[in-house]
Structure formats: structure tokens, C-alpha cells
Design a protein around this motif. Structure first.
Motif, mmCIF file in Angstrom:
data_model
loop_
_atom_site.group_PDB
_atom_site.id
_atom_site.type_symbol
_atom_site.label_atom_id
_atom_site.label_comp_id
_atom_site.label_asym_id
_atom_site.label_seq_id
_atom_site.Cartn_x
_atom_site.Cartn_y
_atom_site.Cartn_z
ATOM 1 N N PHE A 1 0.819 -1.205 0.000
ATOM 2 C CA PHE A 1 0.000 0.000 0.000
ATOM 3 C C PHE A 1 0.854 1.256 0.000
ATOM 4 N N PHE A 2 1.958 1.245 0.726
ATOM 5 C CA PHE A 2 2.790 2.438 0.840
ATOM 6 C C PHE A 2 3.926 2.463 -0.190
ATOM 7 N N GLU A 3 3.860 1.553 -1.150
ATOM 8 C CA GLU A 3 4.828 1.566 -2.243
ATOM 9 C C GLU A 3 4.309 2.429 -3.386
ATOM 10 N N ALA A 4 5.142 2.642 -4.401
ATOM 11 C CA ALA A 4 4.748 3.469 -5.550
ATOM 12 C C ALA A 4 3.495 2.892 -6.201
ATOM 13 N N PRO A 5 2.556 3.746 -6.624
ATOM 14 C CA PRO A 5 1.321 3.252 -7.249
ATOM 15 C C PRO A 5 1.610 2.445 -8.511
ATOM 16 N N ALA A 6 0.759 1.462 -8.761
ATOM 17 C CA ALA A 6 0.884 0.677 -9.990
ATOM 18 C C ALA A 6 0.664 1.578 -11.195
ATOM 19 N N GLN A 7 1.197 1.176 -12.332
ATOM 20 C CA GLN A 7 1.008 1.953 -13.549
ATOM 21 C C GLN A 7 0.921 1.032 -14.751
ATOM 22 N N GLY A 8 0.484 1.608 -15.887
ATOM 23 C CA GLY A 8 0.473 0.881 -17.148
ATOM 24 C C GLY A 8 -0.257 -0.437 -17.103
ATOM 25 N N ALA A 9 0.445 -1.477 -17.585
ATOM 26 C CA ALA A 9 -0.161 -2.804 -17.702
ATOM 27 C C ALA A 9 -0.586 -3.366 -16.352
ATOM 28 N N ASP A 10 0.140 -3.006 -15.281
ATOM 29 C CA ASP A 10 -0.233 -3.508 -13.957
ATOM 30 C C ASP A 10 -1.601 -2.978 -13.532
ATOM 31 N N LEU A 11 -1.888 -1.718 -13.857
ATOM 32 C CA LEU A 11 -3.212 -1.165 -13.561
ATOM 33 C C LEU A 11 -4.280 -1.870 -14.384
ATOM 34 N N ASP A 12 -3.980 -2.116 -15.658
ATOM 35 C CA ASP A 12 -4.942 -2.815 -16.519
ATOM 36 C C ASP A 12 -5.311 -4.172 -15.928
ATOM 37 N N VAL A 13 -4.289 -4.912 -15.523
ATOM 38 C CA VAL A 13 -4.516 -6.246 -14.955
ATOM 39 C C VAL A 13 -5.324 -6.150 -13.665
#
Length: 426
Positions: A40-52
């Protein structure tokens, strides 16, 4: 709370320093499980990880209403996470703007085909046609805040000699895409028990509120070639196609670049930009903490970047970039803006972005420093990279003065001179 003492500290911090985030947590207490989960306190997901991640959340949806509720929950939970990271100074404000824009990109790319599928059950499809979403404003430039609405343009294209859709209730192409666009807007803006996704602003479409809600590619191209005002091309400098069929996306991007690179009268461009900024300043007198509109604030920086793009894009297409910071960096690299001025504007952009991001993530309405908590003031200082609140205010005043002076030297004063000269001509 007993098992996770740090969680109680966070809840107290939110209640004292970030009422906007605390309100969301109060309505969705299940978020406490997410807060204590790994990552939770790590960098937000982006790109393909958000899609998944969103695809996983939608996998067991039973109908469109369920899809919309899951999308709302997913978006609001990610906004909450980003807000907490901003409050804790775990990501910088520019990164937060990118993260919030990635969330909006993802939900639009997943929602559009599902709305199209639902719409096709009654009205079929138009073979060979497609609909794309163009993001403008802060979404287009990937500089969103927690309260940003979506400035959108919907553009469709279809083969020649197509009269109607192929469903049980066929519609003409213009009606088909107008109704499909309205369905999408309703899905984004309607409020349910999970809240809303986003507010949507369509005023940047060709002809504004007087124009059709969905625009054909041909009409979009013709309008910007023949009828658009300078301010509309300034706005187009921040355009970004975020969803749609790949071939249509590529064609829209080509039209946008062609529009931004068209030949311009430098004097008319200068007068138009100066006059537009003067009108905005008279209509919206930004206060000290309204860093968007105050003189020397975000609008002045954005206008400088967009002005340089329209002025130089024909000879130097490398300057074209929808993100404000990218615009300024490219202008310096291509020798179109002195390095000292570019550095000043980039530092000012970082400062204003920091202040705006923190305030819009944490408080509802206007910020009042006399009633603000010490924790929130500390958060503002940390995001801006200063030691104390007095130093922050001093830096804000100094920065606004410097940026406004630069805007006046580059655009304001010479633009007014040209305007007065043209008024004096018989």
C-alpha cells in the motif's frame, strides 16, 4: 488497531490533516484492510499492472451496473492510496499527477468497450466504424489532482456510404455515436452508493456546448483547420488520445500534430494569447493559495509553454508534448527558451504543483491557513521542499513575482503594445 498501532496513527493523521481523505475512509472503512496490506505504501501501480488489476476487479461482474460500481470502488480506492502517499510525502506531486491520470486512463480504456457492447445489444454496430476518447486539460497533460474533472472530446470515424447501424433498432451514424457517447458520460458521472467516477467537461469539443456531443473525425479536422480560435489550439496542445481503435487513435494523433504545426501569424498569436490571459485575470482574481489562477501561477506557466509550441511547432515539431514540464524542457533543449528562464519555470511548476496537489488531496473548498492544522502545514512544506511555513509563503511570493515578470516580458507587454497599435490604425 491493537494489532497495527501504525494504522491508528494514520487514521488520526487523516482526521486531523486531511478531511477529504478521512471522509472517504469513513464511508469505506474496508479500506483499512488495504492500508495494512503489502504494497500500500509503495509506488502506485502503472500501465499494464493497472490494466490487470482493474480487469481482475471486473472479472466476476454480473451486469453493467455491477461493472460501474466496481469501477467506482476501484478508482476511489486508488485515489485514496495516492492521497495517503502524498500526505506522507512518499511520492512527489508530479508523480501523483501521473498516477491519477493513469487511473483515469485505465478506467476509460476498460469502460468504453463494455459500454459499446451493452449499447450494441439494441442498436448493433456500424461495421468498420470506431469511437475514440481524447483527453484534454489536466488529464491530457497527465497533471491530474484529486478533484480534477475529465475534459474529454469523443471522436468517431466510419466508412463512406454507411447509412445506419446493423442492430434490431438501427440508428443513423450521427445519432448512434451521440447516444453511445451519452451512455458513456452517464456511466462516468451518475452517482450510486459507491459515489461517482468523475465529473466530465465537454466544452473543449468543436463549437463548445453548441456543437454535437460526438464529433466525426472529418468534422474535427475541418473545424481545427478552418474555424477554431487560437485558445482552442492552445487547449489542443495538451490533447492526448487515451482510448479507441489503434488506427483511429493514430489518425487523430496525426490530425492534432498537423493542427499544431500549421503556419501562424506571430503577431496575431501574441495578441490573442496576451488578450486571453488578460481576460482571464479580470474574470478570476486568484487569491494567494489559488495557485492555478494567481498571477505568476500555473496558468501563466501553461500559457508560456503552449504559446511556444504554437509559435515554433512548424519549424521544430520536437517541441510538441502534452505535458507542461515536457513542453518547457523541450523548448530549452531546442534553443527556443533560454536555460535560465526554463529553469525558473520548471521550478515554479514544481512548486505550484506541490501546493495544489496537497491541498486538493486533503481539504474541501478553499484553504485557510489560520485554521489549518500544523500537520497539514508541515505536509505542504515537505512537498515544496522548504523548512517551515513562513519560508513556503516567502517562496510562493517570490516565485509568483518572477514568473509574472517573465510572462509580461515574453507575452503580456509586447502583446498589449501590438493590440494598441492595431486599435490606432484607421
Amino acid at each position: 488497531f491493537h494489532a497495527n498501532p501504525n494504522l491508528l496513527d494514520l487514521v488520526a493523521e487523516l482526521m486531523g490533516d486531511a478531511p477529504r481523505l478521512a471522509d472517504h475512509l469513513a464511508r469505506h472503512s474496508g479500506l483499512l484492510d488495504a492500508v495494512v496490506s503489502r504494497g500500500f505504501f509503495e509506488a502506485p501501480a502503472q500501465g499494464a499492472d493497472l490494466d490487470v488489476d482493474l480487469d481482475r476487479a471486473l472479472a466476476e461482474s454480473v451486469d453493467l451496473q455491477d461493472i460501474l460500481d466496481r469501477c467506482r470502488r476501484w478508482v476511489n480506492d486508488r485515489k485514496f492510496q495516492i492521497g495517503v502517499l502524498v500526505l506522507r510525502n512518499l511520492i512527489d506531486p508530479e508523480h501523483a499527477g501521473h498516477a491519477l491520470s493513469d487511473v483515469a486512463d485505465t478506467v476509460l480504456s476498460r469502460l468504453l468497450p463494455r459500454i459499446e457492447e451493452e449499447f450494441a445489444r439494441n442498436h448493433g454496430r456500424i461495421p468498420g466504424a470506431g469511437l475514440a476518447i481524447v483527453a484534454m486539460g489536466k488529464m491530457g497533460s497527465r497533471e491530474m489532482t484529486a478533484t480534477s474533472d475529465l475534459d474529454l472530446i469523443l471522436i468517431y470515424d466510419l466508412p463512406e456510404n454507411v447509412d445506419s447501424s446493423d442492430g434490431p433498432k438501427p440508428l443513423s451514424p450521427s445519432t448512434y455515436f451521440a447516444r453511445l457517447t451519452q451512455r458513456l458520460l452517464n456511466a462516468l458521472t451518475v452517482k450510486t452508493g459507491e459515489g461517482t467516477l468523475y465529473e466530465v467537461d465537454m466544452r473543449l469539443r468543436p463549437s463548445g456546448n453548441a456543437g454535437p456531443i460526438a464529433t466525426s473525425l472529418e468534422a474535427f479536422h475541418r473545424y481545427h483547420r478552418e474555424a477554431a480560435w487560437t485558445w482552442e489550439h492552445l487547449a489542443l496542445a495538451r490533447a492526448r488520445v487515451v482510448a479507441g481503435p489503434p488506427l483511429l487513435v493514430a489518425e487523430i494523433e496525426r490530425v492534432i500534430r498537423e493542427t499544431l504545426r500549421q503556419p501562424r501569424d506571430p503577431e496575431k498569436l501574441l495578441m490573442d494569447v496576451a488578450d486571453m490571459r488578460e481576460r482571464m485575470a479580470k474574470e478570476h482574481k486568484g487569491s494567494f493559495w489559488e495557485v492555478k489562477r494567481r498571477r505568476g501561477g500555473l496558468v501563466d506557466i501553461e500559457f508560456i509553454g503552449q504559446y511556444l509550441q504554437l509559435l515554433h511547432a512548424q519549424a521544430c515539431p520536437d517541441i510538441l508534448c502534452s505535458n507542461t514540464g515536457c513542453m518547457l524542457e523541450s523548448a530549452v533543449l531546442n534553443g527556443l527558451l533560454p536555460a535560465e528562464q526554463g529553469g525558473l519555470l520548471r521550478e515554479a511548476l514544481r512548486l505550484w504543483t506541490a501546493v495544489q496537489t496537497v491541498l486538493r488531496q486533503t481539504v474541501e473548498g478553499a484553504f485557510h491557513e489560520d485554521t489549518a492544522s500544523d500537520g497539514l502545514k508541515h505536509c505542504l512544506c515537505a512537498a515544496a521542499g522548504v523548512d517551515d511555513f513562513a519560508a513556503l509563503k516567502d517562496r510562493m511570493d517570490r516565485t509568483a513575482t518572477q514568473v509574472h515578470a517573465l510572462f509580461e516580458d515574453m507575452i503580456g507587454a509586447p502583446g498589449r503594445t501590438l493590440i494598441n497599435q492595431h486599435k490606432d490604425q484607421p
